[in-house]
Design an enzyme around this catalytic site. Structure first.
Site, PDB file in Angstrom:
ATOM      1  N   GLY A  75       0.781  -1.232   0.000  1.00 42.33           N
ATOM      2  CA  GLY A  75       0.000   0.000   0.000  1.00 42.33           C
ATOM      3  C   GLY A  75       0.806   1.272   0.000  1.00 42.33           C
ATOM      4  N   GLY A  77       3.460   1.720  -1.965  1.00 45.21           N
ATOM      5  CA  GLY A  77       4.152   1.812  -3.248  1.00 45.21           C
ATOM      6  C   GLY A  77       3.425   2.683  -4.254  1.00 45.21           C
ATOM      7  N   TYR A 203      11.156 -13.235 -12.029  1.00 42.73           N
ATOM      8  CA  TYR A 203       9.982 -12.424 -11.688  1.00 42.73           C
ATOM      9  C   TYR A 203       8.777 -12.849 -12.523  1.00 42.73           C
ATOM     10  CZ  TYR A 203       7.054  -8.238 -11.232  1.00 42.73           C
ATOM     11  OH  TYR A 203       6.010  -7.368 -11.011  1.00 42.73           O
ATOM     12  N   LYS A 207       5.136 -14.371 -11.174  1.00 41.09           N
ATOM     13  CA  LYS A 207       3.869 -13.683 -11.409  1.00 41.09           C
ATOM     14  C   LYS A 207       2.886 -14.568 -12.174  1.00 41.09           C
ATOM     15  CE  LYS A 207       4.084  -9.535  -9.560  1.00 41.09           C
ATOM     16  NZ  LYS A 207       3.069  -9.054  -8.599  1.00 41.09           N
ATOM     17  N   THR A 231       0.202  -2.466 -18.080  1.00 46.16           N
ATOM     18  CA  THR A 231       1.440  -2.236 -18.801  1.00 46.16           C
ATOM     19  C   THR A 231       2.355  -1.386 -17.910  1.00 46.16           C
ATOM     20  OG1 THR A 231       0.227  -0.490 -19.962  1.00 46.16           O
ATOM     21  CG2 THR A 231       0.551  -2.555 -21.138  1.00 46.16           C
ATOM     22  N   LYS A 254      17.476  10.866 -13.829  1.00 48.52           N
ATOM     23  CA  LYS A 254      18.721  11.160 -14.543  1.00 48.52           C
ATOM     24  C   LYS A 254      18.664  12.529 -15.221  1.00 48.52           C
ATOM     25  CE  LYS A 254      20.721   7.743 -16.812  1.00 48.52           C
ATOM     26  NZ  LYS A 254      20.900   6.566 -17.688  1.00 48.52           N
TER      27      LYS A 254
END
Length: 381
Positions: A75, A77, A203, A207, A231, A254
């Site tokens: 929660g 994130g 990963y 998933k 996406t 960056k």
């Protein structure tokens, strides 16, 4: 960060009668369509906002008895914070209590801690966002860690939800789980048709197993556990770490540093790979629709259309424009490009929500850049 409990804003008028389900499903679109506009007159805004409130009431009137408590793992994130914001700004329902967990509240790789936090909060529904995530280069060097940690997290969350009789679980997958060699656009039926890209196979397979478990829980116990496949998500509260973050927040950080230090902006790779990006606030609104309205076990792709796919070079140019960077931009072709494209079809989503309006990419990037600059000292980086 401790557990955050959110009660949505109370609606002023008495509930309306429950309309047919397709009508309720479209109310998220009305809210997004209005919030995405700029330069409205006050009179137009008042009319449209009244229309939004009316349709939000309709969507909230689901035939579920008693108070509902929605537990959101992960929660704190990117997506969790977006959902919390949408709920607080009027997207929640009167009968809902929202609990947002962070990693400080429980180690979800531990079955004991996961079960304990579920027993503490007694959720009726769960949005499962928690995961070990990272960018291309972190995945390439830690595939085993991504596999083991995510398998433990997912199994513990789904089993705890089953044991406590949770009515519905909506888990979050990723388009990287799709086969590397496939036909485009990819759709929900193609998840298990071949191995994923070698750069992040740990990963990706972890998933994928959520989809396998969802089907097994339904077959054996009749559980309504499902998943969404967004996406590339970005927005406020993203992880802007250059080494470990995803491509767009990494580019934003960056570019900010290059502008501050007066140096060239170095973009890793050739800039030719293409991606579909979805703004976190748009995804949050779609999550609420899935939680309340989507009844399938089969996953659903949540994405902008194929026509909105952009190259990494185009994304970098958009960031440069949003931050007003005037320096040189160079592409380091010695760095890996990763998967060239992952074009996803949102046909299934459009069958449910044909009029849903996504925030334009440039506007979403600009808002994200503005948030990062304003919150630079505290942003994850």
């Amino acid at each position: 960060m401790s557990v955050q409990t959110t009660k949505p804003m109370m609606l002023r008028d008495p509930p309306l009668s429950v309309p047919p389900s397709p009508t309720r499903a479209l109310c998220v679109h009305f809210r997004v369509a209005v919030w995405a506009q700029r330069g409205r007159t006050r009179q137009q805004a008042a009319r449209k906002d009244a229309h939004i409130e009316k349709n939000t009431r309709k969507m909230c009137e689901v035939p579920v008895s008693g108070q509902r408590r929605v537990l959101v793992t992960g929660g704190s994130g990117l997506v969790g914070r977006a959902i919390e914001r949408v709920v607080k700004e009027g997207g929640g329902c009167e009968d809902e209590e929202w609990v947002f967990l962070s990693s400080r509240d429980a180690d979800l790789t531990s079955a004991v801690e996961t079960r304990a936090v579920f027993q503490k909060h007694q959720p009726t529904e769960v949005i499962h966002l928690a995961a070990m995530v990272g960018g291309l280069f972190q995945n390439m060097s830690h595939n085993l860690d991504f596999w083991r940690n995510n398998v433990h997290i997912n199994d513990n969350v789904l089993q705890a939800a089953h044991e406590l009789g949770v009515r519905k679980v909506v888990s979050c997958l990723s388009t990287c789980i799709f086969p590397d060699r496939t036909n485009y656009p990819i759709d929900e039926t193609m998840i298990h048709n071949g191995p994923p890209h070698s750069s992040n196979f740990g990963y990706s397979y972890a998933k994928r197993m959520i989809d396998v478990q969802n089907r097994a829980y339904f077959q054996q116990y009749g559980r309504l556990f499902t998943a969404v496949i967004p996406t590339n998500v970005f927005g406020p509260h993203d992880n802007f770490n250059i080494q470990q973050g995803h491509v767009l927040p990494g580019l934003i950080h960056k570019t900010y540093l290059a502008q501050r230090e007066g140096t060239a902006l170095e973009v890793w790779g050739s800039g030719t790979p293409r991606r579909q990006f979805i703004y976190s606030l748009d995804l949050a609104r779609l999550f609420l629709w899935v939680l309340r309205e989507y009844k399938e076990i089969d996953p659903i792709i949540l994405s902008v259309g194929e026509e909105d796919e952009v190259s990494i070079k185009e994304a970098a140019e958009c960031v440069v424009e949003s931050l007003g960077f005037k320096g040189q931009v160079v592409f380091d072709t010695s760095k890996s490009d990763g998967q060239f494209k992952k074009t996803a079809s949102n046909k299934k989503l459009r069958q449910y929500l044909p009029d849903f309006t996504f925030t334009p990419f440039r506007q979403a990037v600009k808002e994200t850049c503005e948030w990062f600059v304003a919150n630079y000292d505290t942003a994850r980086k």
